[in-house]
Design a protein around this motif. Structure first.
Motif, mmCIF file in Angstrom:
data_model
loop_
_atom_site.group_PDB
_atom_site.id
_atom_site.type_symbol
_atom_site.label_atom_id
_atom_site.label_comp_id
_atom_site.label_asym_id
_atom_site.label_seq_id
_atom_site.Cartn_x
_atom_site.Cartn_y
_atom_site.Cartn_z
ATOM 1 N N TYR A 139 0.834 -1.208 0.000
ATOM 2 C CA TYR A 139 0.000 0.000 0.000
ATOM 3 C C TYR A 139 0.866 1.256 0.000
ATOM 4 O O TYR A 139 0.631 2.188 -0.781
ATOM 5 N N GLU A 140 1.875 1.289 0.875
ATOM 6 C CA GLU A 140 2.747 2.460 0.995
ATOM 7 C C GLU A 140 3.537 2.713 -0.285
ATOM 8 O O GLU A 140 3.765 3.861 -0.663
ATOM 9 N N GLU A 141 3.950 1.635 -0.943
ATOM 10 C CA GLU A 141 4.814 1.781 -2.117
ATOM 11 C C GLU A 141 4.051 2.033 -3.410
ATOM 12 O O GLU A 141 4.519 2.770 -4.284
ATOM 13 N N PHE A 142 2.845 1.430 -3.538
ATOM 14 C CA PHE A 142 2.160 1.461 -4.829
ATOM 15 C C PHE A 142 0.756 2.070 -4.838
ATOM 16 O O PHE A 142 0.289 2.490 -5.895
ATOM 17 N N ILE A 143 0.056 2.063 -3.704
ATOM 18 C CA ILE A 143 -1.378 2.363 -3.718
ATOM 19 C C ILE A 143 -1.729 3.761 -3.240
ATOM 20 O O ILE A 143 -2.524 4.464 -3.890
ATOM 21 N N LYS A 144 -1.173 4.168 -2.127
ATOM 22 C CA LYS A 144 -1.614 5.442 -1.534
ATOM 23 C C LYS A 144 -1.283 6.623 -2.440
ATOM 24 O O LYS A 144 -0.375 6.552 -3.276
ATOM 25 N N PRO A 160 5.574 6.392 -3.848
ATOM 26 C CA PRO A 160 6.749 6.516 -4.723
ATOM 27 C C PRO A 160 6.585 5.818 -6.072
ATOM 28 O O PRO A 160 7.147 6.256 -7.066
ATOM 29 N N LYS A 161 5.798 4.730 -6.108
ATOM 30 C CA LYS A 161 5.580 4.011 -7.365
ATOM 31 C C LYS A 161 4.075 3.838 -7.593
ATOM 32 O O LYS A 161 3.616 2.764 -7.965
ATOM 33 N N GLU A 162 3.345 4.905 -7.395
ATOM 34 C CA GLU A 162 1.883 4.841 -7.455
ATOM 35 C C GLU A 162 1.393 4.320 -8.798
ATOM 36 O O GLU A 162 1.820 4.765 -9.859
ATOM 37 N N ILE A 163 0.504 3.333 -8.719
ATOM 38 C CA ILE A 163 -0.098 2.773 -9.926
ATOM 39 C C ILE A 163 -1.473 3.399 -10.122
ATOM 40 O O ILE A 163 -2.052 3.970 -9.196
ATOM 41 N N ASN A 164 -2.008 3.263 -11.318
ATOM 42 C CA ASN A 164 -3.278 3.884 -11.658
ATOM 43 C C ASN A 164 -4.431 2.937 -11.346
ATOM 44 O O ASN A 164 -4.642 1.957 -12.050
ATOM 45 N N LEU A 165 -5.163 3.224 -10.265
ATOM 46 C CA LEU A 165 -6.304 2.401 -9.869
ATOM 47 C C LEU A 165 -7.534 3.281 -9.672
ATOM 48 O O LEU A 165 -7.421 4.433 -9.257
ATOM 49 N N ASP A 166 -8.708 2.723 -9.940
ATOM 50 C CA ASP A 166 -9.945 3.456 -9.700
ATOM 51 C C ASP A 166 -10.224 3.542 -8.199
ATOM 52 O O ASP A 166 -9.668 2.785 -7.401
ATOM 53 N N PHE A 167 -11.077 4.463 -7.822
ATOM 54 C CA PHE A 167 -11.377 4.713 -6.407
ATOM 55 C C PHE A 167 -11.908 3.469 -5.712
ATOM 56 O O PHE A 167 -11.502 3.153 -4.587
ATOM 57 N N THR A 225 -6.177 -12.644 -1.175
ATOM 58 C CA THR A 225 -6.863 -12.087 -2.349
ATOM 59 C C THR A 225 -7.080 -10.570 -2.242
ATOM 60 O O THR A 225 -7.741 -9.980 -3.090
ATOM 61 N N SER A 226 -6.511 -9.936 -1.218
ATOM 62 C CA SER A 226 -6.751 -8.504 -0.997
ATOM 63 C C SER A 226 -6.359 -7.631 -2.181
ATOM 64 O O SER A 226 -6.989 -6.610 -2.441
ATOM 65 N N PHE A 227 -5.316 -8.034 -2.902
ATOM 66 C CA PHE A 227 -4.838 -7.222 -4.024
ATOM 67 C C PHE A 227 -5.200 -7.828 -5.380
ATOM 68 O O PHE A 227 -4.754 -7.333 -6.411
ATOM 69 N N LEU A 228 -5.993 -8.886 -5.360
ATOM 70 C CA LEU A 228 -6.254 -9.620 -6.606
ATOM 71 C C LEU A 228 -6.930 -8.750 -7.668
ATOM 72 O O LEU A 228 -6.531 -8.769 -8.838
ATOM 73 N N ALA A 229 -7.927 -7.975 -7.287
ATOM 74 C CA ALA A 229 -8.631 -7.122 -8.262
ATOM 75 C C ALA A 229 -7.668 -6.102 -8.863
ATOM 76 O O ALA A 229 -7.660 -5.881 -10.081
ATOM 77 N N ALA A 230 -6.851 -5.497 -8.011
ATOM 78 C CA ALA A 230 -5.879 -4.519 -8.496
ATOM 79 C C ALA A 230 -4.826 -5.189 -9.379
ATOM 80 O O ALA A 230 -4.427 -4.637 -10.408
ATOM 81 N N GLN A 231 -4.410 -6.378 -8.987
ATOM 82 C CA GLN A 231 -3.417 -7.104 -9.777
ATOM 83 C C GLN A 231 -3.955 -7.439 -11.162
ATOM 84 O O GLN A 231 -3.243 -7.330 -12.166
ATOM 85 N N ARG A 232 -5.212 -7.828 -11.216
ATOM 86 C CA ARG A 232 -5.828 -8.136 -12.511
ATOM 87 C C ARG A 232 -5.907 -6.895 -13.401
ATOM 88 O O ARG A 232 -5.681 -6.970 -14.606
ATOM 89 N N LYS A 233 -6.221 -5.762 -12.797
ATOM 90 C CA LYS A 233 -6.298 -4.518 -13.571
ATOM 91 C C LYS A 233 -4.925 -4.141 -14.122
ATOM 92 O O LYS A 233 -4.809 -3.718 -15.287
ATOM 93 N N VAL A 234 -3.901 -4.288 -13.312
ATOM 94 C CA VAL A 234 -2.548 -3.950 -13.751
ATOM 95 C C VAL A 234 -2.070 -4.939 -14.807
ATOM 96 O O VAL A 234 -1.428 -4.553 -15.782
ATOM 97 N N TYR A 235 -2.407 -6.216 -14.630
ATOM 98 C CA TYR A 235 -2.060 -7.220 -15.633
ATOM 99 C C TYR A 235 -2.698 -6.859 -16.973
ATOM 100 O O TYR A 235 -2.051 -6.900 -18.022
#
Length: 200
Positions: A127-132, A136-143, A159-169
């Motif tokens: 979360y600290e590295e990619f989500i918030k 520093p390495k923020e990825i593009n995710l919907d709200f 499975t907490s990050f599975l939806a986000a992982q699928r979107k990034v994939y």
């Protein structure tokens, strides 16, 4: 998207093989200053034990012409091959968009954890590295996706990050991956493997 698209056997994966530019290129050589032919030449001469050269020198890890050709069949095939994933990481770094593959890789590692303490620690680290916001390495995710992750941080599951992982994939599959397959880097890798095959 089917779950197996983002779940590649850890037996075939080396999740920590995304290299930094200085692992592959001598200090001071900018990724944008040389053409792909020179980059590959330097890549194959690099002495770092974590470099692609290390994989090339050791026969069990060397990709065949068939392997390199299969990388063009799907992103899944590319990411399931140690050498292919490393080449893709290098390509993304050259485009300054390596955060997507790094996030995907972090999620794959996260899904292998078994203890609750490790899950909480890793979830917060991701979360600290990619989500918030302003990470520093923020990825593009919907709200909605981002909010679901925030809600799960205190009690995460695999499975907490599975939806986000699928979107990034999906983002990599539809954008970065086609560019990689049509890049001079991939063409150079293909030609080198074909040349090696002919010589052998």
């Amino acid at each position: 998207m089917r779950e197996n698209l983002v779940s590649v056997s850890s037996r075939n994966m080396a999740f920590t093989d995304c290299l930094t530019p200085t692992d592959v290129f001598p200090e001071g050589m900018g990724l944008k200053r040389k053409n792909w032919r020179n980059r590959i030449r330097v890549l194959l001469k690099t002495n770092s034990s974590h470099s692609v050269l290390h994989l090339v020198k050791h026969r069990p890890y060397r990709p065949s012409t068939d392997d390199v050709n299969q990388w063009a069949q799907s992103l899944d095939k590319l990411l399931s091959h140690k050498y292919g994933k490393t080449a893709f990481c290098i390509f993304l770094k050259s485009e300054f968009c390596e955060e997507n593959i790094e996030f995907w890789t972090a999620c794959e590692e996260f899904r292998t954890l078994t203890s609750h303490k490790e899950l909480v620690s890793k979830a917060n680290s991701i979360y600290e590295e990619f989500i918030k916001s302003e990470a520093p390495k923020e990825i593009n995710l919907d709200f909605h996706t981002k909010n679901n992750i925030i809600q799960s941080l205190d009690d995460p599951t695999v499975t907490s990050f599975l939806a986000a992982q699928r979107k990034v994939y999906s983002l990599m599959e539809n954008n970065s991956y086609p560019r990689f397959i049509h890049s001079e880097l991939y063409k150079e890798l293909c030609s080198r493997e074909q040349a090696e095959h002919i010589r052998s």
